[in-house]
Write an enzyme that holds these catalytic residues in place. Structure first.
Site, PDB file in Angstrom:
ATOM      1  N   ASP A  12      -5.349   5.385  -0.024  1.00 49.55           N
ATOM      2  CA  ASP A  12      -6.197   5.177  -1.160  1.00 49.55           C
ATOM      3  C   ASP A  12      -7.040   4.035  -1.133  1.00 49.55           C
ATOM      4  O   ASP A  12      -6.730   3.018  -0.281  1.00 49.55           O
ATOM      5  CB  ASP A  12      -5.293   5.266  -2.346  1.00 49.55           C
ATOM      6  CG  ASP A  12      -5.961   4.926  -3.736  1.00 49.55           C
ATOM      7  OD1 ASP A  12      -7.083   5.634  -4.142  1.00 49.55           O
ATOM      8  OD2 ASP A  12      -5.554   3.928  -4.369  1.00 49.55           O
ATOM      9  N   ASP A  14      -9.044   2.206  -4.152  1.00 48.22           N
ATOM     10  CA  ASP A  14      -8.892   1.249  -5.670  1.00 48.22           C
ATOM     11  C   ASP A  14      -7.603   0.920  -5.882  1.00 48.22           C
ATOM     12  O   ASP A  14      -6.844   1.800  -6.206  1.00 48.22           O
ATOM     13  CB  ASP A  14      -9.692   2.061  -6.671  1.00 48.22           C
ATOM     14  CG  ASP A  14     -10.823   2.481  -6.635  1.00 48.22           C
ATOM     15  OD1 ASP A  14     -11.791   2.009  -5.859  1.00 48.22           O
ATOM     16  OD2 ASP A  14     -11.637   3.866  -6.752  1.00 48.22           O
ATOM     17  N   ASP A 164      -1.292   3.446  -4.958  1.00 45.85           N
ATOM     18  CA  ASP A 164      -1.108   2.574  -5.862  1.00 45.85           C
ATOM     19  C   ASP A 164      -0.799   2.947  -7.347  1.00 45.85           C
ATOM     20  O   ASP A 164      -0.698   2.263  -8.191  1.00 45.85           O
ATOM     21  CB  ASP A 164      -1.999   1.471  -6.030  1.00 45.85           C
ATOM     22  CG  ASP A 164      -3.418   1.727  -6.513  1.00 45.85           C
ATOM     23  OD1 ASP A 164      -3.835   1.081  -7.575  1.00 45.85           O
ATOM     24  OD2 ASP A 164      -3.890   2.683  -6.368  1.00 45.85           O
TER      25      ASP A 164
END
Length: 490
Positions: A12, A14, A164
């Protein structure tokens, strides 16, 4: 034990590789005109711009398209003002590159934002990138991770996704990836097959490899009179087992001593039942299951200890007469008659299904002497149907759902024509199976070595059977690994 190889690491963007979650949070606050709270997190973190715009539109009454445009602009401005890689992120990416492990960027951000971040991180650090613009659905749907795996030509089960947010974790897990969660703004709960760490500092490719599930390869093989129709049959059987790299073999037609002899030559464990059935395993067999004095037809099982956990493996050989494919092809018996003539085999299948323990993962292999209802939709063949209704899944059809593209015939590699001398074509069918409950199928194939000569000129065949074998590769559940979950601050 053998783990799946690490084929790729999927990241991922961001909040995982770069510290943009807070920038996004600030952009949404700016557009919303208020401070966000914990209650807003599901609509903000890990979501595509359009998803958050739709949510804000419902709250503010402003058209979603207008809000999306403003969100894009506010976020992009903050990204261009300066992004900071999360600690350890670049070190991990560089270490993966040195070891030749493929990497992908998988983000719910639009392409314009992703390209800005890629330029800052170094686009050459990633083999491919997938953004919100590249799939019809974005996270939490599995589509972005599945798209990345297709582009890389890798199996999701052999990939670790680094995320996250709960939304990203849900996407990666739905795609079948192992997940390393490194929460940024919101905590992520531990779960089976999910490792949660405080960050990427100190994470190495070796640690990513250690997160992947274990592999279990199971074979079903009818040895055909123990293999005695073929010269040097025992050596040829051992060669097949070695070359297929299987872990457990459910045997039929062992003719007494085949299981013991094969296991002794391999240094494996074995269980023998009656004169016809056996199980050999590179992993310890901790208990016999079923009737040890089972007759020529029937089933027997063994509990195998894999990684400290139990898997029950059953092998079955069901009665061959009357044989439905002959009655269909040669006698023209309609579906109702074919189904009615399956009663003996159906009773035998029901007997083994009653004996199977529901509390542990199970694999049921065997020569059922019956086609599958999944292959011939014109006949609801009841033997495989009963197994399906008991919760057992057909591993070969999971791997190859289309019977026309992948018929998977196991009967018979040496009988192109019927052996009665009539010259009639022999019905070719899938009558050998690897069924399971509680495991995950990675692949399943039929196996025949060499180019077997047809009956009766078989004594020098490299393949020492009249059936093809079936080999299925399973990924074991997370509980089978030594430690699949770590604390947030480890």
């Amino acid at each position: 034990m053998t783990r799946l190889p690490l084929q790729a690491a999927l990241f991922d963007m961001d909040g995982t590789l770069v510290d943009t979650e807070r920038l996004w949070w600030e952009a949404v606050e700016q557009v919303a005109g208020r401070a966000l709270t914990e209650a807003d997190e599901p609509q903000v973190l890990g979501r595509a711009v359009e998803d958050t715009a739709d949510w804000l539109s419902g709250v503010t009454g402003t058209p979603a398209d207008t809000l999306a445009e403003v969100l894009h602009r506010e976020f992009a401005d903050r990204v261009r003002a300066g992004i900071v890689p999360r600690p350890g992120a670049l070190d991990l990416l560089d270490a993966l590159a040195r070891e030749g492990v493929l990497t992908a960027l998988v983000t719910a951000s639009p392409r314009a934002v992703a390209d800005t971040v890629l330029e800052a991180l170094g686009a050459d650090r990633f083999a491919v990138s997938v953004t919100a613009d590249d799939t019809d659905r974005t996270k939490p749907a599995p589509d972005p991770y599945l798209a990345a795996c297709r582009l890389l030509d890798v199996d999701p089960a052999a990939c670790v996704a680094v995320e996250d947010t709960e939304t990203g974790v849900a996407s990666a897990e739905a795609a079948g990836c192992t997940v390393l969660a490194v929460p940024s703004l919101a905590p992520i709960d531990a779960g089976p097959g999910r490792t949660v760490l405080g960050g990427l500092t100190g994470v190495t490719p070796q640690r990513l490899r250690a997160l992947l599930p274990y592999r279990l390869r199971v074979m079903s093989w009818n040895l055909w009179y123990g293999g005695t129709k073929v010269h040097d049959h025992r050596a040829k059987q051992l060669k097949v087992i070695a070359e297929t790299d299987v872990d457990v073999v459910g045997l039929q037609e062992t003719y007494g001593t085949a299981a013991e002899e094969l296991a002794e030559a391999l240094g494996w464990y074995h269980h023998r039942a009656g004169e016809n059935l056996g199980i050999i395993s590179r992993y310890p067999i901790t208990a016999p299951l079923g009737d040890p004095d089972v007759g020529f037809y029937g089933a027997a099982g063994a509990r195998v200890r894999v990684g400290g956990e139990a898997v029950d493996v059953w092998t079955a050989h069901l009665d061959y007469t009357p044989y439905g494919p002959y009655e269909s092809a040669f006698d023209g018996l309609p579906a109702a008659g074919l189904i009615a003539h399956e009663e003996v085999r159906l009773d035998q299948m029901r007997d083994v299904l009653r004996r199977i323990d529901d509390s542990v993962p199970v694999v049921l292999v065997g020569d059922f002497n019956s086609p599958s209802h999944l292959d011939r939709p014109d006949v609801e063949w009841p033997v495989t149907k009963a197994a399906e209704e008991a919760g057992l899944r057909d591993s070969y059809r999971e791997a190859h759902p289309d019977p026309r593209a992948h018929p998977g015939h196991t009967w018979s590699p040496i009988h192109p024509v019927h052996e009665d001398g009539s010259g009639r074509p022999e019905p070719q069918d899938r009558i050998d199976f690897v069924l399971h409950r509680g495991l995950r199928v990675l692949d399943s194939e039929t196996c025949v070595s060499g180019h077997p000569r047809p009956w009766p000129d078989v004594e020098h065949n490299e393949w020492p059977s009249d059936h093809a074998a079936v080999v299925t590769t399973f990924a074991l559940p997370a509980a089978f690994s030594e430690s699949a979950t770590y604390s947030l601050h480890e």
